[in-house]
Design a protein around this motif. Structure first.
Motif, PDB file in Angstrom:
ATOM      1  N   SER A 217     -27.626  41.598 -47.068  1.00 32.85           N
ATOM      2  CA  SER A 217     -28.769  42.102 -47.820  1.00 32.85           C
ATOM      3  C   SER A 217     -29.720  42.825 -46.880  1.00 32.85           C
ATOM      4  O   SER A 217     -30.090  42.327 -45.829  1.00 32.85           O
ATOM      5  N   SER A 218     -30.143  44.000 -47.299  1.00 29.39           N
ATOM      6  CA  SER A 218     -31.055  44.788 -46.456  1.00 29.39           C
ATOM      7  C   SER A 218     -32.507  44.643 -46.897  1.00 29.39           C
ATOM      8  O   SER A 218     -33.361  45.384 -46.464  1.00 29.39           O
ATOM      9  N   ASN A 219     -32.777  43.691 -47.787  1.00 31.86           N
ATOM     10  CA  ASN A 219     -34.125  43.498 -48.331  1.00 31.86           C
ATOM     11  C   ASN A 219     -34.674  44.752 -48.973  1.00 31.86           C
ATOM     12  O   ASN A 219     -35.856  45.013 -48.937  1.00 31.86           O
ATOM     13  N   GLY A 220     -33.797  45.528 -49.603  1.00 30.75           N
ATOM     14  CA  GLY A 220     -34.216  46.742 -50.296  1.00 30.75           C
ATOM     15  C   GLY A 220     -34.758  46.472 -51.680  1.00 30.75           C
ATOM     16  O   GLY A 220     -35.155  47.391 -52.379  1.00 30.75           O
ATOM     17  N   GLY A 221     -34.764  45.222 -52.107  1.00 34.48           N
ATOM     18  CA  GLY A 221     -35.335  44.886 -53.401  1.00 34.48           C
ATOM     19  C   GLY A 221     -34.323  44.744 -54.520  1.00 34.48           C
ATOM     20  O   GLY A 221     -34.666  44.341 -55.608  1.00 34.48           O
ATOM     21  N   ALA A 222     -33.075  45.076 -54.294  1.00 32.24           N
ATOM     22  CA  ALA A 222     -32.051  44.978 -55.336  1.00 32.24           C
ATOM     23  C   ALA A 222     -31.076  43.864 -54.983  1.00 32.24           C
ATOM     24  O   ALA A 222     -29.884  44.083 -54.880  1.00 32.24           O
ATOM     25  N   CYS A 223     -31.599  42.673 -54.777  1.00 30.52           N
ATOM     26  CA  CYS A 223     -30.768  41.569 -54.310  1.00 30.52           C
ATOM     27  C   CYS A 223     -30.661  40.477 -55.364  1.00 30.52           C
ATOM     28  O   CYS A 223     -31.538  40.308 -56.203  1.00 30.52           O
ATOM     29  N   VAL A 224     -29.582  39.726 -55.264  1.00 31.33           N
ATOM     30  CA  VAL A 224     -29.438  38.526 -56.063  1.00 31.33           C
ATOM     31  C   VAL A 224     -29.318  37.351 -55.107  1.00 31.33           C
ATOM     32  O   VAL A 224     -28.955  37.509 -53.945  1.00 31.33           O
ATOM     33  N   GLU A 225     -29.642  36.189 -55.621  1.00 32.54           N
ATOM     34  CA  GLU A 225     -29.478  34.946 -54.870  1.00 32.54           C
ATOM     35  C   GLU A 225     -28.467  34.096 -55.614  1.00 32.54           C
ATOM     36  O   GLU A 225     -28.407  34.132 -56.849  1.00 32.54           O
ATOM     37  N   VAL A 226     -27.687  33.341 -54.882  1.00 27.16           N
ATOM     38  CA  VAL A 226     -26.687  32.457 -55.480  1.00 27.16           C
ATOM     39  C   VAL A 226     -26.864  31.049 -54.930  1.00 27.16           C
ATOM     40  O   VAL A 226     -27.465  30.853 -53.882  1.00 27.16           O
TER      41      VAL A 226
END
Length: 68
Positions: A13-22
């Motif tokens: 994840s690049s912390n670009g704002g389009a992330c999900v967490e599992v």
């Protein structure tokens, strides 16, 4: 969910704002992998069966989803 999910984002994840967490820690006891939007942690949680999650990850790796 009676157990506490251990949420994490991919190390890619690049912390670009389009992330999900599992929370893969619930797979053995629930048979599902909870997924949530990292920007809206108090929002909805999708509970995906392992096969569906695996298909989703493969699709992401193969570039099958449009990026915004």
């Amino acid at each position: 969910m009676s157990e506490t999910p251990n949420w994490f984002k991919s190390s890619y994840s690049s912390n670009g704002g389009a992330c999900v967490e599992v929370a893969t820690n619930l797979l053995p006891s629930h048979g599902t992998i909870p997924v949530r939007d990292s920007k809206h942690r108090a929002g909805s949680v999708l509970e995906l069966r392992a096969a569906a999650f695996s298909t989703f990850v493969t699709g992401v790796k193969n570039g099958q989803f449009e990026t915004l």
